[in-house]
Design an enzyme around this catalytic site. Structure first.
Site, PDB file in Angstrom:
ATOM      1  N   HIS A 117      81.069  61.079  44.956  1.00  0.00           N
ATOM      2  CA  HIS A 117      81.874  60.258  45.877  1.00  0.00           C
ATOM      3  C   HIS A 117      83.362  60.507  45.654  1.00  0.00           C
ATOM      4  O   HIS A 117      83.782  61.019  44.618  1.00  0.00           O
ATOM      5  CB  HIS A 117      81.579  58.766  45.683  1.00  0.00           C
ATOM      6  CG  HIS A 117      82.014  58.248  44.344  1.00  0.00           C
ATOM      7  ND1 HIS A 117      81.283  58.414  43.196  1.00  0.00           N
ATOM      8  CD2 HIS A 117      83.137  57.579  43.968  1.00  0.00           C
ATOM      9  CE1 HIS A 117      81.916  57.883  42.173  1.00  0.00           C
ATOM     10  NE2 HIS A 117      83.063  57.373  42.608  1.00  0.00           N
TER      11      HIS A 117
ATOM     12  N   ASP B  33      86.761  58.060  45.761  1.00  0.00           N
ATOM     13  CA  ASP B  33      86.904  56.606  45.642  1.00  0.00           C
ATOM     14  C   ASP B  33      87.397  55.936  46.928  1.00  0.00           C
ATOM     15  O   ASP B  33      88.352  56.400  47.567  1.00  0.00           O
ATOM     16  CB  ASP B  33      87.876  56.253  44.505  1.00  0.00           C
ATOM     17  CG  ASP B  33      87.280  56.525  43.136  1.00  0.00           C
ATOM     18  OD1 ASP B  33      86.044  56.564  43.024  1.00  0.00           O
ATOM     19  OD2 ASP B  33      88.057  56.686  42.174  1.00  0.00           O
TER      20      ASP B  33
ATOM     21  N   HIS C  46      83.863  63.043  42.681  1.00  0.00           N
ATOM     22  CA  HIS C  46      83.433  63.002  41.285  1.00  0.00           C
ATOM     23  C   HIS C  46      82.080  62.322  41.131  1.00  0.00           C
ATOM     24  O   HIS C  46      81.574  61.686  42.053  1.00  0.00           O
ATOM     25  CB  HIS C  46      84.502  62.345  40.403  1.00  0.00           C
ATOM     26  CG  HIS C  46      84.915  60.985  40.845  1.00  0.00           C
ATOM     27  ND1 HIS C  46      85.851  60.777  41.843  1.00  0.00           N
ATOM     28  CD2 HIS C  46      84.514  59.751  40.464  1.00  0.00           C
ATOM     29  CE1 HIS C  46      86.010  59.486  42.040  1.00  0.00           C
ATOM     30  NE2 HIS C  46      85.210  58.822  41.221  1.00  0.00           N
TER      31      HIS C  46
ATOM     32  N   ARG D 186      90.017  51.399  35.314  1.00  0.00           N
ATOM     33  CA  ARG D 186      90.556  52.268  36.372  1.00  0.00           C
ATOM     34  C   ARG D 186      91.676  51.603  37.143  1.00  0.00           C
ATOM     35  O   ARG D 186      91.559  50.440  37.535  1.00  0.00           O
ATOM     36  CB  ARG D 186      89.451  52.666  37.353  1.00  0.00           C
ATOM     37  CG  ARG D 186      89.917  53.730  38.358  1.00  0.00           C
ATOM     38  CD  ARG D 186      88.813  54.116  39.320  1.00  0.00           C
ATOM     39  NE  ARG D 186      88.865  53.318  40.525  1.00  0.00           N
ATOM     40  CZ  ARG D 186      87.836  53.169  41.378  1.00  0.00           C
ATOM     41  NH1 ARG D 186      86.674  53.763  41.112  1.00  0.00           N
ATOM     42  NH2 ARG D 186      87.959  52.438  42.450  1.00  0.00           N
TER      43      ARG D 186
HETATM   44  O1  LIG Z   1      82.919  56.231  34.810  1.00  0.00           O
HETATM   45  C1  LIG Z   1      83.342  57.321  35.196  1.00  0.00           C
HETATM   46  O2  LIG Z   1      83.410  58.310  34.473  1.00  0.00           O
HETATM   47  C2  LIG Z   1      83.835  57.477  36.596  1.00  0.00           C
HETATM   48  C3  LIG Z   1      83.400  56.341  37.433  1.00  0.00           C
HETATM   49  C4  LIG Z   1      83.998  56.402  38.796  1.00  0.00           C
HETATM   50  O3  LIG Z   1      83.377  56.830  39.722  1.00  0.00           O
HETATM   51  C5  LIG Z   1      85.376  55.964  38.969  1.00  0.00           C
HETATM   52  O4  LIG Z   1      86.001  55.508  38.022  1.00  0.00           O
HETATM   53  O5  LIG Z   1      85.889  56.086  40.079  1.00  0.00           O
HETATM   54 FE   LIG Z   2      84.682  56.861  41.441  1.00  0.00          FE
END
Ligand SMILES: O=C(O)CCC(=O)C(=O)O
Ligand SMILES: [Fe+2]
Length: 278
Positions: free
Chosen positions: A96, A98, A252, A267
């Protein structure tokens, strides 16, 4: 301080050493942004960012998004928490980009590794421009003119995000606030002019203007193509790693291969502009 930049693959990704991200200045912010445009994903080891510093750093690049569903740091609502003890995070083991379920999806995300498992839990990023460039010209021409619908519901299904009445209500509200949106299938990067595929299994429901079976077949082809190993970089996390990705030209996938160990990430999500097609 000399910055040392080590590219990790031909398509995307670079490790950046010699920068303390807690001490950012307008100069370092510009340097980091230039590197982001060049490498699409930047990896920094050994950074120790508090939620406040993390948010302050991210805010240098744009306004911050507040996520409608994930839990947040109480004192810092711009920092969302990905904690396997709080949420079922299998949704991130799905390619995906984000928050493409809004009209102006994020420019980028900055992820801070708080607690990592002893093994597993790597994250992969794929370059949408490397994927686009590798398509044959006739297929590029076909998809250059197409648009697709992005829907929050694909990544946030009832089964995994409504275990309590409160969560269920959050989900209902989020869906009401975020009806499906339309984005170009090929996005032109606003700073570099590079073209990239802008569809992902995480949020893209259908391609408009073609019939349902054509949409399914085209999306399946593009999904499979865009995540070929040659277009990917894979990162093995250590605590205090910071990763900054350009969300306009990458997708990602967080590997679901470490449970029941606990994994905690923070995040910050930087808002961007409305995607534009070729
Ligand atoms: O936990 C992760 O490594 C990435 C998760 C994810 O998709 C994000 O943080 O946008
Ligand atoms: Fe993500």
């Amino acid at each position: 301080m000399t910055i040392n930049v080590t590219p990790l693959t031909r398509s995307l990704g670079a490790k950046v050493q010699g920068l303390d991200l807690t001490l950012f200045t307008p100069d370092t912010v510009q340097q980091v942004y230039d590197l982001l445009l060049q490498y699409q994903v930047l990896f920094f080891r050994g950074q120790k960012l508090s939620p406040a510093t993390h948010a302050a750093l991210a805010a240098q690049f744009g306004d911050l998004h507040i996520h409608p569903i994930y839990p947040k740091v109480e004192t810092q609502p711009e920092i969302l928490i990905l904690d396997t003890a709080l949420n079922d995070l299998r949704d991130n083991a799905l390619w995906h980009t984000d928050v493409t379920f809004i009209e102006q999806p994020p420019l980028g995300s900055i992820l801070n590794a708080i607690q990592v498992p002893e093994y597993g839990g790597d994250t992969l990023w794929a370059s949408s421009s490397a994927a686009y460039d590798a398509l044959s010209p006739p297929l590029q021409q076909l998809i250059d003119g197409l648009y697709a619908e992005h829907d929050i519901q694909l990544s946030f299904p009832d089964e995994r995000f409504s275990s309590t009445a409160e969560d269920q209500q959050k989900l209902i509200n989020a869906r009401q606030e975020h009806p499906p949106v339309i984005h170009p299938v090929v996005r032109v990067h606003p700073d570099t002019g590079k073209k990239g595929l802008f569809v992902t299994p995480g949020f893209t429901r259908r391609i408009l203007g073609v019939n349902a079976s054509e949409s399914r077949a085209l999306l399946d082809l593009l999904f499979a193509h865009s995540t070929r190993p040659e277009f990917c970089v894979r990162w093995q996390w250590q605590a205090n790693d910071i990763v900054f990705w350009d969300n306009r030209i990458t997708q990602h996938y967080a590997c679901d291969d470490y449970r029941p160990q606990r994994r905690i990430m923070h995040r910050a999500t930087i808002l961007g502009d409305r995607p534009v097609g070729p």
